[in-house]
Design an enzyme around this catalytic site. Sequence first.
Site, PDB file in Angstrom:
ATOM      1  N   ASP A  50       0.860  -1.181   0.000  1.00 34.62           N
ATOM      2  CA  ASP A  50       0.000   0.000   0.000  1.00 34.62           C
ATOM      3  C   ASP A  50       0.902   1.239   0.000  1.00 34.62           C
ATOM      4  O   ASP A  50       2.102   1.148   0.277  1.00 34.62           O
ATOM      5  CB  ASP A  50      -0.893  -0.039   1.247  1.00 34.62           C
ATOM      6  N   THR A  58      -0.330   4.871   1.188  1.00 34.47           N
ATOM      7  CA  THR A  58      -0.628   5.760   2.312  1.00 34.47           C
ATOM      8  C   THR A  58      -0.487   5.024   3.636  1.00 34.47           C
ATOM      9  O   THR A  58      -1.168   4.028   3.873  1.00 34.47           O
ATOM     10  CB  THR A  58      -2.049   6.327   2.176  1.00 34.47           C
ATOM     11  N   THR A  88      -4.971  16.010  -3.131  1.00 30.08           N
ATOM     12  CA  THR A  88      -5.747  17.209  -3.435  1.00 30.08           C
ATOM     13  C   THR A  88      -7.199  17.065  -2.982  1.00 30.08           C
ATOM     14  O   THR A  88      -7.762  15.968  -2.990  1.00 30.08           O
ATOM     15  CB  THR A  88      -5.720  17.508  -4.936  1.00 30.08           C
ATOM     16  N   GLY A 104      -4.921   3.887  -4.040  1.00 28.89           N
ATOM     17  CA  GLY A 104      -6.134   4.507  -4.562  1.00 28.89           C
ATOM     18  C   GLY A 104      -5.923   5.929  -5.014  1.00 28.89           C
ATOM     19  O   GLY A 104      -6.859   6.584  -5.467  1.00 28.89           O
ATOM     20  N   ARG A 133      -5.536   4.254  -8.484  1.00 26.79           N
ATOM     21  CA  ARG A 133      -6.995   4.178  -8.467  1.00 26.79           C
ATOM     22  C   ARG A 133      -7.440   2.730  -8.256  1.00 26.79           C
ATOM     23  O   ARG A 133      -8.341   2.223  -8.916  1.00 26.79           O
ATOM     24  CB  ARG A 133      -7.580   4.704  -9.769  1.00 26.79           C
ATOM     25  N   LYS A 162      -6.916  -5.084  -5.188  1.00 24.35           N
ATOM     26  CA  LYS A 162      -5.677  -5.466  -4.505  1.00 24.35           C
ATOM     27  C   LYS A 162      -5.655  -6.973  -4.254  1.00 24.35           C
ATOM     28  O   LYS A 162      -4.643  -7.641  -4.490  1.00 24.35           O
ATOM     29  CB  LYS A 162      -5.543  -4.699  -3.196  1.00 24.35           C
TER      30      LYS A 162
END
Length: 1064
Positions: free
Chosen positions: A432, A434, A614, A695, A776, A782
């Site tokens: 992953d 984050t 963002t 993502g 994304r 996953k």
Amino acid sequence: MVQNFTQSAYLNQCVSTEDFSVSFVKSENDDVATRIRDKTEISKSNRTQFPGTSPFEKLTVWFQSLMSRQRALHSRTVRIGYGPIDHDSPRTFPPNTVRNQKYNIFSFVPVVLFQEFKFFLNLYFLIMAFSQLVPIFKIGALVTYWFPLGFILTITLIREAIEDFARFLRDRELNSEKYEKLTRDGTRVEIKSADIKVGDVIVMHKDRRVPADVVLLRTSDKSSSCFIRTDQLDGETDWKLKIPIPFTQHLANESEIMELNCEVYAEKPQKDIYSFVGTVKITADDKIHEGSLDVENVLWANTVVSSGTAIGVVVYTGCETRSVMNTTVPEYKVGLLDLEINNLTKLLFCFVLLLASVMVLMKGPTSLWYLYLARFILLFSYIIPISLRTNVDMAKLFYSWQIGHDHHIPETVVRSSTIPEELGRISFLLSDKTGTLTKNEMHFKKIHLGTVAFSGDALEEVEQHVKSAYDSALVKHPFSAKLKNAVESLALCHNVTPVLENGELSYQAASPDEVALVKWTETVGVKLAHRDLHTMTLDVQPSNGTTVPIQFQILHVFPFTSERKRMGIIVKEETSGEVTLYIKGADTVMSDMVQYNDWLDEECTNMAREGLRTLVFAKKILSRAELEAFDQAYHAAKMSITNRTQNMANVVKNMLERDLQLICLTGVEDRLQDQVTTSLELLRNAGIKIWMLTGDKLETAICIAKSSGLFSKSDHIHVFGSVQTRTDAYNELDNLRNKTNIALVMPGSSLNICLQYYEEEVAELVCASTAVVCCRCSPEQKAQIVQLLRKYRAPLRVAAIGDGGNDVSMIQAAHAGIGIDANEGKQASLAADFSITQFSHICRLLLVHGRFSYKRSCTLAQFIMHRGLLISIVQAIFSCVFYFVAVSLYQGVLMVAFTSCYTLLPVFSLIADRDVTATNALTYPELYKELVKGRTLSYKTFFIWVFISIYQGAVIMYGALLIFDTDILHIVSISFSALIATELIMVALTVHTWHWLMLVAQALSLGLYVVSLITLDQFFDRKFVFSWVFITKTTAITVVSSLPLYFIKTLRRKFSPPSFAKVK
């Protein structure tokens, strides 16, 4: 009179329209699709993609389903003070007991034995042991066969009993917890957790576990809200806000609750912890007050009350609570080494059949050939060592202990002690982004207003503009007013709650992005001072330096969900009465809602290239008529029982989310974990291919891949094109086929279409890339990628690492799942096989502990098989010399003692051996590449050990028979002593790095055998074994059996040294 009891408030929830689907969601403001399948669905997928399920496993599933009975699930209506109301037929609800035990008093022994005899080794020896009960097949003492089998089964039964008894004690402790229950007359009485029933009104104090699923009626908190901690349910560490029913909250005291004519309806139990459908009906003063209940009104079992005292009515108990329904047994993982050892034991069985058949043929034709064949099979059964699996399992426990006590990787936890050697053979690492490669510690970096941008450190300039905008004398400056509106939108549009704990103000929110934004607004003069269910206060500072509070009334809150990818709030400023809708979300959904502009898409791309996350902010001023129309439609949607969530979302979308005024674009930085760059370089040099599944946006993913070192400077980055049809997928894959030495970036939408039509081609082409980034990417994808690698790249091993709830499916699908216990909570950590605290620890986990575990287990397994082969070869030669008689050379006690006393400790001490130091393993990661090939334990090494056993067995037996002695007792003494000495010397020759435990094991074993020579008169001639003749003959045989192997090993290391020997 109808009153709506569901107050819209800042929530951390996610809803799903799928019945009985688990929807664990990480509340992020990036564009990750966040729904995770139930573990049961993953297990079902595994069985579909791996059809080679053994009959034993199918029988196990059938047996477990036979033992368990499914309970029908029903909705229920509860009248406070009276319990459930049976409108149709009487229904019973499950008891509120916690039961984590695997067995009961009747199933314990059968189930444990069934699990044990699924393995070929144990089943084989069970058949051998039972055959000794038949006189015609008996070839030795019963203890020879029954003692080893009984010992192993006893150890297993004791281990399982201890573990299950510990579960029983934990369950009893939870079931005996005392709570307070409100009686019909409003008094409190103590009640055990296990005695709580549906319809009971329970009092729960601060820091106490919620014993069942309850609808919140009342809280002692002054803000009329209740915070709970859900880390044991969904793994998230942030506090969740829960709201009581307003009517019961506003009663004078708690005793009045029991006097109400109140009925609570709850849907039938389901697994989704982010949705709940219910209603409440209160009849008071000849009026009926009705309202809807949502997930914000319920406290799930096993959460913890964090503030005040909560009172609630129980709607679900026991196995119908969300907590229990989401508790599934993870897939039992079996390591590749275990499968290889199991295959070798089958090969050994073939060797036993071959050897027995040769003996029968050499004996000559006879009508009882089948009887002799059976007796020879029994005689040579020690070729298949029953202690092999037990020794390997005990070694795994030692490896797990070593990993957990390594001070270089503190707080590492091994949750699956059956697969530590898998860490030594990883070919693919799926990570992953984050919270795994990055810290998930958000820092505000940039705000863009369309014409100008400010960085996060431009505090003074922004603060000056904001102060001037709040100064009435200078309010006419348009840019200052625009910047003020942007900062104000950041300070209002969120689900952050300021909490005063231990004298310090902190912010609680579902997403660290929101906390970062609110903290930044505080630094520029707009502080979130207070928030409750209905109001929000901002403290602003005009130019004169005074603090001016601005009050806002909260009218509606629309929480962030993975489907909406945005959140919104409607507030009313108390002074002006202006009603404003604020919405923030991902650019992919917000770009269609805002008014036309020419800068949003470009600036989003620019910020993504900088590695920033963002968020787009927009607003809309609502008139009184618009608000009233929306309130009416939204209330009708909330009162619906079916498709409530979808109906509410449709109302918001159709009536509000159109023609929004674009305010600003924000960028938040997620900093890299410590030592990520060096760690990725080490792993890449070790031959491990690293894939990043995220993502986030494509540009952000590429930026992080470059900055972290996942993409090297020499890699050519190939971005997989957008794919909409099968033809597009074919063309893009064909284009990829012509590329070499590339780093691939693939959008999740394109991957999804490619997997539908060209699954095998995707596996072939994508795996050829040096590194892969999938952006994304949803949690289901996953897990699909893990299954893809497992299916088409078998037997290569796949590891997955993540830190959030949306990584659980990937972690559990991998051969080795690694969870990071970090900011996002413990869900990934608890679901993983191994838990670490930061990404850099994975290097030592794989390159050091993975290497040691695999190499040691291979050596241990080889020696145990060698030990069985050696004594069986001696037995075979003895039978050949004595006219192929099926009689055991050594008595049963000696056969058992050979493996369990005289050679057990030296062989097992090999688990402390190291072929290289930990420092060298990390300095030269290229050494890891050899482990992936599986050459340490292979058919080649197996046959080498077979030839070694044949040579040594022949030397020992023929030496004792032909050269030295004809007395059978002396032959036994000489050959058995030579066996012991040869095995101890072979262990010594194999050791790479001596450990003091090895020396102690050698000394103890040798000393124990010397004592046996003295005390066991029935097996050894005491006078003979202490004569120089015995010592000389035994020494000569041992030297001949071992010395040539030492010379061969020395020459090989000199002229063709292995890689690990070169770095010493």
